[in-house]
Design a protein around this motif. Structure first.
Motif, PDB file in Angstrom:
ATOM      1  N   GLN A 261     -16.599 -13.129 -37.419  1.00  0.00           N
ATOM      2  CA  GLN A 261     -16.613 -13.861 -38.688  1.00  0.00           C
ATOM      3  C   GLN A 261     -17.984 -14.440 -39.015  1.00  0.00           C
ATOM      4  N   GLU A 262     -18.660 -15.006 -38.003  1.00  0.00           N
ATOM      5  CA  GLU A 262     -19.891 -15.754 -38.259  1.00  0.00           C
ATOM      6  C   GLU A 262     -21.162 -14.987 -37.923  1.00  0.00           C
ATOM      7  N   ARG A 263     -21.021 -13.926 -37.120  1.00  0.00           N
ATOM      8  CA  ARG A 263     -22.173 -13.133 -36.700  1.00  0.00           C
ATOM      9  C   ARG A 263     -23.223 -13.989 -36.002  1.00  0.00           C
ATOM     10  N   THR A 264     -22.766 -14.976 -35.262  1.00  0.00           N
ATOM     11  CA  THR A 264     -23.658 -15.825 -34.467  1.00  0.00           C
ATOM     12  C   THR A 264     -23.021 -16.069 -33.100  1.00  0.00           C
ATOM     13  N   ILE A 265     -23.870 -16.417 -32.130  1.00  0.00           N
ATOM     14  CA  ILE A 265     -23.378 -16.778 -30.803  1.00  0.00           C
ATOM     15  C   ILE A 265     -24.186 -17.960 -30.281  1.00  0.00           C
ATOM     16  N   LYS A 266     -23.677 -18.585 -29.233  1.00  0.00           N
ATOM     17  CA  LYS A 266     -24.417 -19.594 -28.472  1.00  0.00           C
ATOM     18  C   LYS A 266     -24.317 -19.216 -27.006  1.00  0.00           C
ATOM     19  N   ARG A 267     -25.468 -19.248 -26.328  1.00  0.00           N
ATOM     20  CA  ARG A 267     -25.429 -19.029 -24.888  1.00  0.00           C
ATOM     21  C   ARG A 267     -24.786 -20.218 -24.183  1.00  0.00           C
ATOM     22  N   LEU A 268     -24.209 -19.968 -23.020  1.00  0.00           N
ATOM     23  CA  LEU A 268     -23.688 -21.068 -22.212  1.00  0.00           C
ATOM     24  C   LEU A 268     -24.835 -22.003 -21.849  1.00  0.00           C
ATOM     25  N   GLY A 269     -24.616 -23.289 -22.032  1.00  0.00           N
ATOM     26  CA  GLY A 269     -25.644 -24.266 -21.693  1.00  0.00           C
ATOM     27  C   GLY A 269     -26.666 -24.476 -22.781  1.00  0.00           C
ATOM     28  N   SER A 270     -26.437 -23.935 -23.978  1.00  0.00           N
ATOM     29  CA  SER A 270     -27.394 -24.087 -25.072  1.00  0.00           C
ATOM     30  C   SER A 270     -26.654 -24.426 -26.359  1.00  0.00           C
ATOM     31  N   SER A 271     -27.323 -25.198 -27.207  1.00  0.00           N
ATOM     32  CA  SER A 271     -26.762 -25.510 -28.528  1.00  0.00           C
ATOM     33  C   SER A 271     -27.428 -24.677 -29.618  1.00  0.00           C
ATOM     34  N   ASP A 272     -28.387 -23.834 -29.235  1.00  0.00           N
ATOM     35  CA  ASP A 272     -29.100 -23.019 -30.209  1.00  0.00           C
ATOM     36  C   ASP A 272     -28.204 -21.882 -30.709  1.00  0.00           C
ATOM     37  N   ILE A 273     -28.218 -21.678 -32.018  1.00  0.00           N
ATOM     38  CA  ILE A 273     -27.427 -20.602 -32.629  1.00  0.00           C
ATOM     39  C   ILE A 273     -28.288 -19.344 -32.715  1.00  0.00           C
TER      40      ILE A 273
END
Length: 447
Positions: A261-273
Protein backbone atom coordinates in the motif's frame (compact mmCIF):
# COMPACT_ATOMS: atom_id res chain seq x y z
CA UNK A 1 44.13 -10.45 -26.26
CA UNK A 2 42.88 -6.88 -25.75
CA UNK A 3 42.37 -4.74 -28.85
CA UNK A 4 42.71 -0.93 -28.67
CA UNK A 5 41.82 1.55 -31.42
CA UNK A 6 43.72 4.86 -31.26
CA UNK A 7 42.18 7.57 -33.49
CA UNK A 8 43.89 10.89 -34.09
CA UNK A 9 44.88 12.97 -37.15
CA UNK A 10 48.27 13.67 -35.50
CA UNK A 11 50.98 11.05 -36.10
CA UNK A 12 52.67 11.81 -32.77
CA UNK A 13 49.62 10.72 -30.75
CA UNK A 14 49.27 7.44 -32.63
CA UNK A 15 52.95 6.60 -32.17
CA UNK A 16 52.85 7.64 -28.50
CA UNK A 17 50.16 5.13 -27.53
CA UNK A 18 51.75 2.39 -29.62
CA UNK A 19 55.09 2.91 -27.84
CA UNK A 20 53.43 3.21 -24.42
CA UNK A 21 51.68 -0.15 -24.73
CA UNK A 22 54.12 -2.10 -26.90
CA UNK A 23 55.62 -4.03 -23.96
CA UNK A 24 52.25 -5.45 -22.93
CA UNK A 25 51.91 -8.77 -24.77
CA UNK A 26 48.16 -8.90 -24.04
CA UNK A 27 47.42 -5.67 -25.95
CA UNK A 28 47.30 -4.99 -29.69
CA UNK A 29 47.13 -1.33 -30.80
CA UNK A 30 45.43 -0.36 -34.08
CA UNK A 31 46.29 3.17 -35.28
CA UNK A 32 43.90 5.29 -37.36
CA UNK A 33 44.33 8.81 -38.69
CA UNK A 34 40.78 8.58 -40.10
CA UNK A 35 37.78 8.21 -37.74
CA UNK A 36 35.61 6.88 -40.59
CA UNK A 37 38.13 4.13 -41.37
CA UNK A 38 38.23 3.16 -37.68
CA UNK A 39 34.45 2.98 -37.40
CA UNK A 40 34.32 0.92 -40.58
CA UNK A 41 36.72 -1.63 -39.01
CA UNK A 42 34.79 -2.08 -35.76
CA UNK A 43 32.72 -5.04 -36.97
CA UNK A 44 35.81 -6.73 -38.38
CA UNK A 45 38.16 -6.26 -35.39
CA UNK A 46 35.76 -5.31 -32.55
CA UNK A 47 38.02 -3.42 -30.13
CA UNK A 48 37.76 -3.55 -26.35
CA UNK A 49 38.74 0.11 -26.06
CA UNK A 50 38.66 3.16 -28.36
CA UNK A 51 40.93 6.12 -27.57
CA UNK A 52 40.01 9.07 -29.78
CA UNK A 53 40.98 12.71 -30.03
CA UNK A 54 38.15 15.23 -29.79
CA UNK A 55 39.30 17.70 -32.42
CA UNK A 56 39.73 16.12 -35.88
CA UNK A 57 38.82 17.53 -39.31
CA UNK A 58 37.01 14.51 -40.79
CA UNK A 59 34.79 13.77 -37.76
CA UNK A 60 35.16 14.96 -34.19
CA UNK A 61 35.59 12.68 -31.18
CA UNK A 62 32.11 13.39 -29.87
CA UNK A 63 30.69 12.06 -33.12
CA UNK A 64 32.81 8.91 -32.76
CA UNK A 65 31.58 8.55 -29.16
CA UNK A 66 27.92 8.96 -30.09
CA UNK A 67 28.22 6.38 -32.87
CA UNK A 68 29.85 3.81 -30.56
CA UNK A 69 27.48 4.39 -27.64
CA UNK A 70 24.49 3.96 -29.96
CA UNK A 71 25.71 0.94 -31.93
CA UNK A 72 28.33 -0.76 -29.71
CA UNK A 73 27.47 0.06 -26.08
CA UNK A 74 29.82 -2.61 -24.69
CA UNK A 75 32.89 -0.87 -26.19
CA UNK A 76 34.64 1.52 -23.78
CA UNK A 77 35.71 4.98 -25.02
CA UNK A 78 38.40 7.38 -23.76
CA UNK A 79 38.61 10.93 -25.16
CA UNK A 80 41.89 12.81 -25.74
CA UNK A 81 41.67 16.52 -25.15
CA UNK A 82 43.84 19.60 -24.73
CA UNK A 83 43.55 21.62 -21.53
CA UNK A 84 41.64 24.27 -23.45
CA UNK A 85 38.76 21.91 -24.23
CA UNK A 86 38.11 20.36 -20.79
CA UNK A 87 34.48 21.46 -21.06
CA UNK A 88 34.02 19.23 -24.11
CA UNK A 89 35.61 16.34 -22.23
CA UNK A 90 33.13 16.73 -19.39
CA UNK A 91 30.34 16.80 -21.97
CA UNK A 92 31.72 13.56 -23.40
CA UNK A 93 31.61 11.87 -19.99
CA UNK A 94 27.93 12.81 -19.72
CA UNK A 95 27.34 11.27 -23.15
CA UNK A 96 28.91 7.94 -22.19
CA UNK A 97 32.70 8.25 -22.38
CA UNK A 98 34.51 6.30 -19.65
CA UNK A 99 37.31 8.84 -19.13
CA UNK A 100 39.44 11.50 -20.82
CA UNK A 101 43.20 12.04 -21.09
CA UNK A 102 44.70 15.51 -21.48
CA UNK A 103 47.54 16.49 -23.80
CA UNK A 104 50.42 16.86 -23.60
CA UNK A 105 50.99 13.39 -22.05
CA UNK A 106 53.28 14.34 -19.19
CA UNK A 107 52.48 11.66 -16.58
CA UNK A 108 52.98 8.33 -18.38
CA UNK A 109 52.04 6.29 -15.31
CA UNK A 110 48.70 8.09 -14.98
CA UNK A 111 47.91 7.54 -18.66
CA UNK A 112 48.71 3.84 -18.30
CA UNK A 113 46.52 3.51 -15.20
CA UNK A 114 43.58 5.16 -16.98
CA UNK A 115 43.93 2.76 -19.91
CA UNK A 116 44.09 -0.26 -17.59
CA UNK A 117 40.95 0.89 -15.77
CA UNK A 118 39.18 1.38 -19.09
CA UNK A 119 40.11 -2.16 -20.15
CA UNK A 120 38.81 -3.48 -16.82
CA UNK A 121 35.56 -1.62 -17.48
CA UNK A 122 35.38 -3.19 -20.93
CA UNK A 123 35.88 -6.63 -19.40
CA UNK A 124 33.07 -5.99 -16.92
CA UNK A 125 30.77 -4.91 -19.77
CA UNK A 126 31.58 -8.10 -21.67
CA UNK A 127 30.96 -10.27 -18.61
CA UNK A 128 27.66 -8.48 -17.93
CA UNK A 129 26.56 -8.94 -21.54
CA UNK A 130 27.41 -12.66 -21.36
CA UNK A 131 25.59 -13.01 -18.07
CA UNK A 132 22.50 -11.28 -19.44
CA UNK A 133 22.56 -13.53 -22.52
CA UNK A 134 22.91 -16.61 -20.31
CA UNK A 135 20.05 -15.48 -18.10
CA UNK A 136 17.90 -14.92 -21.17
CA UNK A 137 18.89 -18.36 -22.48
CA UNK A 138 17.88 -20.04 -19.21
CA UNK A 139 14.96 -17.92 -18.08
CA UNK A 140 13.60 -16.19 -21.17
CA UNK A 141 10.09 -16.79 -22.40
CA UNK A 142 11.60 -18.68 -25.36
CA UNK A 143 12.50 -21.48 -22.94
CA UNK A 144 8.97 -22.10 -21.74
CA UNK A 145 8.10 -25.15 -23.83
CA UNK A 146 4.48 -24.80 -24.86
CA UNK A 147 2.35 -26.33 -27.56
CA UNK A 148 -0.91 -26.87 -25.68
CA UNK A 149 -3.61 -24.21 -25.87
CA UNK A 150 -3.47 -23.69 -22.08
CA UNK A 151 0.24 -22.87 -22.12
CA UNK A 152 0.09 -20.79 -25.30
CA UNK A 153 -2.63 -18.70 -23.64
CA UNK A 154 -0.33 -18.23 -20.63
CA UNK A 155 2.55 -17.09 -22.87
CA UNK A 156 0.24 -14.60 -24.52
CA UNK A 157 -0.82 -13.28 -21.12
CA UNK A 158 2.81 -12.98 -19.98
CA UNK A 159 3.58 -10.75 -22.97
CA UNK A 160 0.57 -8.56 -22.23
CA UNK A 161 1.33 -7.98 -18.55
CA UNK A 162 5.14 -7.91 -18.52
CA UNK A 163 5.55 -4.16 -19.01
CA UNK A 164 2.96 -3.08 -16.45
CA UNK A 165 3.63 -3.02 -12.71
CA UNK A 166 0.53 -4.79 -11.41
CA UNK A 167 1.04 -7.57 -8.88
CA UNK A 168 0.69 -11.13 -10.17
CA UNK A 169 -0.46 -14.30 -8.40
CA UNK A 170 0.67 -17.55 -10.03
CA UNK A 171 -1.18 -20.66 -8.88
CA UNK A 172 -0.73 -24.32 -9.69
CA UNK A 173 0.58 -27.61 -8.38
CA UNK A 174 4.20 -28.04 -7.32
CA UNK A 175 6.57 -28.56 -10.22
CA UNK A 176 4.44 -26.90 -12.90
CA UNK A 177 6.96 -24.08 -13.53
CA UNK A 178 5.59 -21.14 -11.56
CA UNK A 179 9.01 -19.59 -10.94
CA UNK A 180 9.96 -19.95 -14.61
CA UNK A 181 6.84 -17.99 -15.53
CA UNK A 182 7.68 -15.32 -12.94
CA UNK A 183 11.20 -14.99 -14.37
CA UNK A 184 9.80 -14.74 -17.91
CA UNK A 185 7.54 -11.85 -16.80
CA UNK A 186 10.55 -10.08 -15.28
CA UNK A 187 12.78 -10.71 -18.34
CA UNK A 188 10.23 -8.99 -20.62
CA UNK A 189 9.57 -6.09 -18.26
CA UNK A 190 11.18 -2.66 -18.02
CA UNK A 191 12.75 -3.93 -14.77
CA UNK A 192 14.80 -6.63 -16.52
CA UNK A 193 18.12 -4.83 -15.97
CA UNK A 194 17.46 -4.84 -12.22
CA UNK A 195 17.26 -7.74 -9.83
CA UNK A 196 14.85 -10.67 -9.84
CA UNK A 197 14.85 -11.92 -6.25
CA UNK A 198 13.17 -15.28 -5.55
CA UNK A 199 12.23 -16.00 -1.93
CA UNK A 200 10.91 -19.34 -0.68
CA UNK A 201 8.56 -18.18 2.07
CA UNK A 202 8.00 -21.73 3.34
CA UNK A 203 11.70 -22.05 4.24
CA UNK A 204 11.84 -18.98 6.52
CA UNK A 205 11.28 -19.39 10.28
CA UNK A 206 8.61 -17.07 11.70
CA UNK A 207 11.09 -15.18 13.91
CA UNK A 208 13.30 -14.26 10.92
CA UNK A 209 10.69 -12.84 8.55
CA UNK A 210 11.03 -9.22 9.64
CA UNK A 211 14.84 -9.07 9.69
CA UNK A 212 15.18 -10.87 6.35
CA UNK A 213 12.54 -8.88 4.47
CA UNK A 214 12.99 -5.44 6.06
CA UNK A 215 16.68 -5.53 7.04
CA UNK A 216 18.14 -4.11 10.22
CA UNK A 217 20.45 -1.50 11.67
CA UNK A 218 23.59 -2.26 13.63
CA UNK A 219 22.65 -3.02 17.25
CA UNK A 220 18.96 -3.64 16.48
CA UNK A 221 19.21 -7.01 18.24
CA UNK A 222 21.84 -9.37 19.62
CA UNK A 223 24.06 -10.40 16.73
CA UNK A 224 23.26 -7.38 14.54
CA UNK A 225 26.87 -6.27 14.17
CA UNK A 226 26.42 -4.36 10.90
CA UNK A 227 23.68 -2.65 8.91
CA UNK A 228 21.98 -5.05 6.51
CA UNK A 229 19.52 -4.57 3.67
CA UNK A 230 16.42 -6.74 3.60
CA UNK A 231 14.88 -8.48 0.62
CA UNK A 232 12.66 -5.52 -0.24
CA UNK A 233 15.66 -3.17 -0.48
CA UNK A 234 17.72 -5.71 -2.40
CA UNK A 235 14.94 -6.03 -4.98
CA UNK A 236 14.43 -2.26 -5.25
CA UNK A 237 13.86 -1.33 -8.88
CA UNK A 238 13.28 -4.96 -9.79
CA UNK A 239 10.96 -7.86 -9.02
CA UNK A 240 10.54 -9.91 -5.84
CA UNK A 241 9.08 -13.40 -6.27
CA UNK A 242 7.32 -14.67 -3.14
CA UNK A 243 7.03 -18.42 -3.61
CA UNK A 244 4.74 -20.42 -1.28
CA UNK A 245 3.06 -17.21 -0.12
CA UNK A 246 0.30 -19.24 1.59
CA UNK A 247 2.85 -20.45 4.16
CA UNK A 248 3.41 -16.98 5.64
CA UNK A 249 1.96 -15.98 9.02
CA UNK A 250 -0.91 -13.53 9.45
CA UNK A 251 1.51 -11.20 11.24
CA UNK A 252 3.86 -11.05 8.23
CA UNK A 253 0.91 -10.77 5.85
CA UNK A 254 -0.14 -7.56 7.62
CA UNK A 255 3.36 -6.11 7.16
CA UNK A 256 3.45 -7.16 3.50
CA UNK A 257 0.10 -5.48 2.93
CA UNK A 258 1.49 -2.22 4.31
CA UNK A 259 4.51 -2.41 1.98
CA UNK A 260 2.21 -2.92 -1.01
CA UNK A 261 0.00 0.00 0.00
CA UNK A 262 2.68 2.51 1.01
CA UNK A 263 5.71 1.36 -0.99
CA UNK A 264 7.92 2.15 2.00
CA UNK A 265 9.74 0.12 4.64
CA UNK A 266 11.64 0.66 7.88
CA UNK A 267 14.62 -1.41 8.89
CA UNK A 268 14.58 -3.03 12.32
CA UNK A 269 16.11 -0.60 14.79
CA UNK A 270 15.55 2.45 12.59
CA UNK A 271 12.86 5.10 12.27
CA UNK A 272 14.01 6.16 8.80
CA UNK A 273 11.51 5.54 6.00
CA UNK A 274 12.94 3.95 2.86
CA UNK A 275 11.05 4.12 -0.42
CA UNK A 276 10.97 0.89 -2.40
CA UNK A 277 9.98 0.43 -6.04
CA UNK A 278 9.29 -3.27 -6.49
CA UNK A 279 6.96 -5.47 -8.45
CA UNK A 280 5.56 -8.37 -6.43
CA UNK A 281 4.90 -11.73 -8.04
CA UNK A 282 3.56 -14.34 -5.61
CA UNK A 283 2.96 -18.05 -6.11
CA UNK A 284 1.24 -20.87 -4.26
CA UNK A 285 0.13 -24.46 -4.77
CA UNK A 286 -2.82 -23.91 -2.44
CA UNK A 287 -6.27 -22.47 -3.08
CA UNK A 288 -5.95 -19.03 -1.48
CA UNK A 289 -9.71 -18.47 -1.47
CA UNK A 290 -10.06 -21.56 0.69
CA UNK A 291 -7.20 -20.37 2.91
CA UNK A 292 -9.01 -17.04 3.33
CA UNK A 293 -12.21 -18.88 4.31
CA UNK A 294 -10.25 -20.93 6.86
CA UNK A 295 -8.76 -17.77 8.37
CA UNK A 296 -5.22 -18.67 7.30
CA UNK A 297 -4.78 -15.86 4.78
CA UNK A 298 -5.79 -12.20 4.86
CA UNK A 299 -8.57 -11.39 2.43
CA UNK A 300 -7.33 -7.85 1.78
CA UNK A 301 -3.85 -9.15 0.94
CA UNK A 302 -5.34 -11.78 -1.34
CA UNK A 303 -7.05 -9.11 -3.44
CA UNK A 304 -3.88 -6.97 -3.47
CA UNK A 305 -1.80 -9.85 -4.79
CA UNK A 306 -4.39 -11.33 -7.13
CA UNK A 307 -4.59 -8.35 -9.50
CA UNK A 308 -3.59 -10.68 -12.32
CA UNK A 309 -3.91 -14.44 -11.86
CA UNK A 310 -2.05 -17.06 -13.86
CA UNK A 311 -3.27 -20.61 -13.28
CA UNK A 312 -0.66 -23.13 -14.47
CA UNK A 313 -2.25 -26.47 -15.44
CA UNK A 314 -0.68 -29.76 -14.28
CA UNK A 315 1.25 -31.74 -16.87
CA UNK A 316 -1.36 -34.52 -16.98
CA UNK A 317 -3.87 -31.98 -18.34
CA UNK A 318 -1.61 -30.82 -21.18
CA UNK A 319 -0.04 -34.01 -22.47
CA UNK A 320 0.43 -32.52 -25.93
CA UNK A 321 3.38 -30.61 -24.37
CA UNK A 322 5.11 -33.83 -23.26
CA UNK A 323 6.98 -34.80 -26.48
CA UNK A 324 8.36 -31.26 -26.80
CA UNK A 325 9.40 -31.19 -23.13
CA UNK A 326 11.04 -34.61 -23.46
CA UNK A 327 13.04 -33.48 -26.49
CA UNK A 328 13.98 -30.16 -24.83
CA UNK A 329 15.32 -31.85 -21.66
CA UNK A 330 17.01 -34.62 -23.64
CA UNK A 331 18.97 -32.03 -25.66
CA UNK A 332 19.73 -29.97 -22.55
CA UNK A 333 21.23 -32.87 -20.59
CA UNK A 334 22.89 -34.48 -23.60
CA UNK A 335 24.82 -31.25 -24.03
CA UNK A 336 25.52 -30.92 -20.30
CA UNK A 337 26.78 -34.51 -19.98
CA UNK A 338 28.58 -34.54 -23.36
CA UNK A 339 26.36 -37.34 -24.66
CA UNK A 340 25.57 -38.09 -28.29
CA UNK A 341 21.91 -39.00 -27.91
CA UNK A 342 20.10 -38.38 -31.19
CA UNK A 343 16.71 -40.06 -30.75
CA UNK A 344 14.09 -40.97 -28.17
CA UNK A 345 12.60 -44.46 -28.30
CA UNK A 346 8.89 -45.00 -28.85
CA UNK A 347 8.78 -46.97 -25.57
CA UNK A 348 10.08 -43.93 -23.69
CA UNK A 349 7.50 -41.68 -25.33
CA UNK A 350 4.77 -44.24 -24.56
CA UNK A 351 5.71 -44.29 -20.89
CA UNK A 352 5.71 -40.49 -20.73
CA UNK A 353 2.19 -40.35 -22.20
CA UNK A 354 0.74 -43.02 -19.91
CA UNK A 355 2.32 -41.83 -16.64
CA UNK A 356 0.31 -39.25 -14.66
CA UNK A 357 3.30 -37.10 -13.52
CA UNK A 358 2.24 -36.14 -9.97
CA UNK A 359 5.46 -34.09 -9.73
CA UNK A 360 4.68 -32.37 -13.04
CA UNK A 361 7.42 -30.86 -15.22
CA UNK A 362 9.98 -30.98 -12.39
CA UNK A 363 9.54 -34.75 -12.08
CA UNK A 364 9.75 -35.18 -15.86
CA UNK A 365 12.99 -33.19 -16.00
CA UNK A 366 14.55 -35.15 -13.13
CA UNK A 367 13.72 -38.49 -14.78
CA UNK A 368 15.12 -37.43 -18.14
CA UNK A 369 18.27 -36.11 -16.47
CA UNK A 370 18.74 -39.54 -14.82
CA UNK A 371 18.08 -41.49 -18.03
CA UNK A 372 20.40 -39.30 -20.11
CA UNK A 373 23.16 -39.57 -17.51
CA UNK A 374 22.98 -43.38 -17.55
CA UNK A 375 22.33 -43.91 -21.27
CA UNK A 376 25.33 -45.15 -23.27
CA UNK A 377 23.83 -45.31 -26.76
CA UNK A 378 22.48 -42.81 -29.26
CA UNK A 379 18.83 -43.56 -28.39
CA UNK A 380 17.18 -42.57 -25.10
CA UNK A 381 15.37 -45.72 -23.93
CA UNK A 382 13.18 -46.62 -20.97
CA UNK A 383 15.62 -49.12 -19.46
CA UNK A 384 17.03 -46.61 -16.94
CA UNK A 385 13.71 -45.46 -15.51
CA UNK A 386 13.64 -45.62 -11.67
CA UNK A 387 12.47 -49.01 -10.31
CA UNK A 388 9.20 -47.70 -8.96
CA UNK A 389 8.35 -46.22 -12.36
CA UNK A 390 9.56 -49.18 -14.41
CA UNK A 391 6.83 -51.22 -12.73
CA UNK A 392 4.27 -48.78 -14.11
CA UNK A 393 6.01 -48.99 -17.47
CA UNK A 394 5.71 -52.78 -17.66
CA UNK A 395 2.02 -52.95 -16.79
CA UNK A 396 0.11 -54.78 -19.50
CA UNK A 397 -2.38 -52.71 -21.44
CA UNK A 398 -5.23 -55.12 -22.19
CA UNK A 399 -7.13 -55.08 -25.47
CA UNK A 400 -10.41 -53.19 -25.27
CA UNK A 401 -12.54 -56.31 -25.94
CA UNK A 402 -10.90 -58.31 -23.15
CA UNK A 403 -11.11 -55.40 -20.67
CA UNK A 404 -14.79 -54.94 -21.51
CA UNK A 405 -15.55 -58.64 -20.97
CA UNK A 406 -13.76 -58.67 -17.61
CA UNK A 407 -15.78 -55.63 -16.52
CA UNK A 408 -19.09 -57.18 -17.64
CA UNK A 409 -18.36 -60.44 -15.85
CA UNK A 410 -17.53 -58.71 -12.56
CA UNK A 411 -20.48 -56.33 -12.93
CA UNK A 412 -23.04 -59.15 -13.49
CA UNK A 413 -21.54 -61.20 -10.65
CA UNK A 414 -22.03 -58.29 -8.20
CA UNK A 415 -25.50 -57.57 -9.64
CA UNK A 416 -26.74 -61.12 -8.98
CA UNK A 417 -25.22 -61.09 -5.52
CA UNK A 418 -27.12 -57.88 -4.64
CA UNK A 419 -30.45 -59.23 -5.95
CA UNK A 420 -30.10 -62.73 -4.49
CA UNK A 421 -29.69 -64.25 -7.98
CA UNK A 422 -33.06 -62.85 -9.12
CA UNK A 423 -32.65 -62.44 -12.88
CA UNK A 424 -35.70 -60.17 -13.22
CA UNK A 425 -34.54 -57.85 -10.39
CA UNK A 426 -31.01 -57.82 -11.72
CA UNK A 427 -32.20 -56.94 -15.25
CA UNK A 428 -34.41 -54.18 -13.88
CA UNK A 429 -31.62 -52.76 -11.72
CA UNK A 430 -29.17 -52.80 -14.63
CA UNK A 431 -31.70 -51.31 -17.04
CA UNK A 432 -31.32 -54.06 -19.64
CA UNK A 433 -33.68 -56.62 -21.15
CA UNK A 434 -33.88 -59.92 -19.21
CA UNK A 435 -33.05 -61.90 -22.34
CA UNK A 436 -29.80 -59.91 -22.70
CA UNK A 437 -28.92 -60.70 -19.10
CA UNK A 438 -29.62 -64.41 -19.68
CA UNK A 439 -27.23 -64.45 -22.67
CA UNK A 440 -24.43 -62.82 -20.68
CA UNK A 441 -24.89 -65.16 -17.70
CA UNK A 442 -24.76 -68.08 -20.13
CA UNK A 443 -21.61 -66.62 -21.70
CA UNK A 444 -19.66 -65.94 -18.52
CA UNK A 445 -20.84 -68.43 -15.92
CA UNK A 446 -22.28 -71.55 -17.60
CA UNK A 447 -19.54 -72.76 -19.84
Amino acid sequence: MKRIFVIDDERYTLDFFEALLMDDEDIVVYKYDSPLKALNDIDKIYPDLVITDILMPEMDGLGVLEFIVKNYPDITVILITAYASIEKAVEAIKKGAFDFITKPFEDLEEVTVRIKKALENSQLKTELKTLQENIKEVYGIENIVAKSKQMLDILSLIKKIARINSNVLITGESGTGKELIARAIHSLSDRKSNRFLPVNCAAIPENLYESLFFGYEKGAFTGAYTNKKGYFEEANGGTIFLDEIAETSLNFQAKLLRVIQERTIKRLGSSDIINVDIRIIAATNKNLKEEVAKGNFREDLYYRLNVINIEVPPLRERKEDIPYLVEYFMKKYSKEFSKDIKKISSEFYKFCYEYEWPGNVRELENIIERCVALEDGEVLTDKYLPNELSQIKTKEVKPYKLAKEEFEKEYIKNLLMITGNSMSEAAKLAGIDISTLHRKVQKYFKK
